[in-house]
Design a protein around this motif. Sequence first.
Motif, PDB file in Angstrom:
ATOM      1  N   TYR A   7       0.836  -1.204   0.000  1.00 11.78           N
ATOM      2  CA  TYR A   7       0.000   0.000   0.000  1.00 11.78           C
ATOM      3  C   TYR A   7       0.872   1.256   0.000  1.00 11.78           C
ATOM      4  O   TYR A   7       0.622   2.213  -0.748  1.00 11.78           O
ATOM      5  CB  TYR A   7      -0.924  -0.010   1.213  1.00 11.78           C
ATOM      6  CG  TYR A   7      -1.764   1.248   1.353  1.00 11.78           C
ATOM      7  CD1 TYR A   7      -2.940   1.401   0.636  1.00 11.78           C
ATOM      8  CD2 TYR A   7      -1.363   2.280   2.204  1.00 11.78           C
ATOM      9  CE1 TYR A   7      -3.705   2.554   0.756  1.00 11.78           C
ATOM     10  CE2 TYR A   7      -2.116   3.436   2.320  1.00 11.78           C
ATOM     11  CZ  TYR A   7      -3.290   3.559   1.600  1.00 11.78           C
ATOM     12  OH  TYR A   7      -4.030   4.708   1.712  1.00 11.78           O
ATOM     13  N   LEU A  11       1.189   4.162  -2.875  1.00 14.64           N
ATOM     14  CA  LEU A  11       0.911   5.550  -2.510  1.00 14.64           C
ATOM     15  C   LEU A  11       2.114   6.432  -2.807  1.00 14.64           C
ATOM     16  O   LEU A  11       1.965   7.560  -3.311  1.00 14.64           O
ATOM     17  CB  LEU A  11       0.547   5.624  -1.026  1.00 14.64           C
ATOM     18  CG  LEU A  11       0.255   7.017  -0.454  1.00 14.64           C
ATOM     19  CD1 LEU A  11      -0.956   7.636  -1.141  1.00 14.64           C
ATOM     20  CD2 LEU A  11       0.031   6.945   1.052  1.00 14.64           C
ATOM     21  N   THR A  15       2.188   9.677  -5.250  1.00 15.66           N
ATOM     22  CA  THR A  15       2.485  11.022  -4.748  1.00 15.66           C
ATOM     23  C   THR A  15       3.715  11.608  -5.432  1.00 15.66           C
ATOM     24  O   THR A  15       3.749  12.813  -5.721  1.00 15.66           O
ATOM     25  CB  THR A  15       2.713  11.006  -3.227  1.00 15.66           C
ATOM     26  OG1 THR A  15       3.757  10.071  -2.898  1.00 15.66           O
ATOM     27  CG2 THR A  15       1.443  10.631  -2.487  1.00 15.66           C
ATOM     28  N   ALA A  69       3.626  11.272   1.173  1.00 12.59           N
ATOM     29  CA  ALA A  69       3.238   9.856   1.204  1.00 12.59           C
ATOM     30  C   ALA A  69       3.345   9.296   2.617  1.00 12.59           C
ATOM     31  O   ALA A  69       2.482   8.533   3.063  1.00 12.59           O
ATOM     32  CB  ALA A  69       4.107   9.055   0.241  1.00 12.59           C
ATOM     33  N   LYS A 150      -7.866  10.481  -4.735  1.00  7.88           N
ATOM     34  CA  LYS A 150      -7.692   9.322  -3.858  1.00  7.88           C
ATOM     35  C   LYS A 150      -9.043   8.777  -3.391  1.00  7.88           C
ATOM     36  O   LYS A 150      -9.283   7.566  -3.394  1.00  7.88           O
ATOM     37  CB  LYS A 150      -6.840   9.734  -2.655  1.00  7.88           C
ATOM     38  CG  LYS A 150      -6.461   8.621  -1.701  1.00  7.88           C
ATOM     39  CD  LYS A 150      -5.345   9.102  -0.788  1.00  7.88           C
ATOM     40  CE  LYS A 150      -5.066   8.108   0.327  1.00  7.88           C
ATOM     41  NZ  LYS A 150      -6.078   8.165   1.378  1.00  7.88           N
TER      42      LYS A 150
END
Length: 358
Positions: A7, A11, A15, A69, A150
């Motif tokens: 995850y 992410l 970012t 992030a 998001k």
Amino acid sequence: MRQQLIYFLRLLIATLIYWCLVMCFFILIRYYDLSGEPGIEVAFSYEASIWELTRFGMFLGIFIGLFYAIVEFLFDRFLMKRLYLGLSILIRTWVYLLLLISSTTLIMELAEAEWGFDFDNERGWWQTNRMFWVFVIYFGIFSLGFSFLKIAKERFGRENFVKLLLGKYRKPTEEQRIFMFLDLKSSTTIAETLGHLSYSGLIQECFLDLNDFLSGHRAEVYQYVGDEAVISWQFDVGIRRNNCIKLFFAFQDRLEKRTEHYLEKYSVVPEFKAGLHGGELVVVEVGNVKKELAYHGDVINTAARIQKECNKYGEKLLISGSLLERLDLSSDYVAKAMGEIDLKGKKEKIPIFAIQKA
């Protein structure tokens, strides 16, 4: 831990790409003075080349994207469960303000040494620097934009969100998908024992535990209905590395590891049962006030019916024979034939199998 790492890496990549583009755009509009705010000094020398300024923007984007992030990951995975929304927004605002002050100060010093820029970066420079506050507003606007993207991705799924933007689902569209109906066992008894407030808290915690594994197994939540979650995959994604099966057992393992917590807080250890089926159905965009994707077809009804057979056979995970044929269980799981079920309006019976760990 592996799911958390996956995850975070996804992410982080998102970012870094987003903030590199955003920062390069900011540097270039200041370079060409396209914003034209009266009385605001341009912070860059016109003697610098566009390539040098683009490198500066990318460096700034990488620096901000990395810390952005980290902050988003910590809040999403650890703090959001403990903080209410208003307090979370307030804390994030201060964290990002401190991040902007420290990052811009450091990067200005590096830019002076590397590219020869001349910045006013004495102690407390940011308090009266109008350019910095323009940058803060710019950051805030694009931070909201990132949050919107998001939320939309989490709401519809990454692939579905792109298709929505392109208008693919404005008209009914046929797709192949896998659906899982995940339901709490003995929910009525548990609800009567705990009362509606504690019962709602139990369901909330269970689904928070479930959410930790959705991204790592490329799953999308179609609906939460009471104590039931309806989860979906694009067909090829769901069968890849047995994602549709692994998600259930990862969730089950999490609940078992938190046995003491659930016993201490609710005096019960939640158990879930699930039904899996996949095939062709119709996807269409519905509603204007509360827009969402609707799925129509026998796949959903069949998955729901298979889940209801779990109690009859005393199994936690049942799957249709047609979907099982597309999976490669290898040595990790064992499939056990449970018979066939009748479906209303269907002449042919559906063979179902129980899936257990080997």
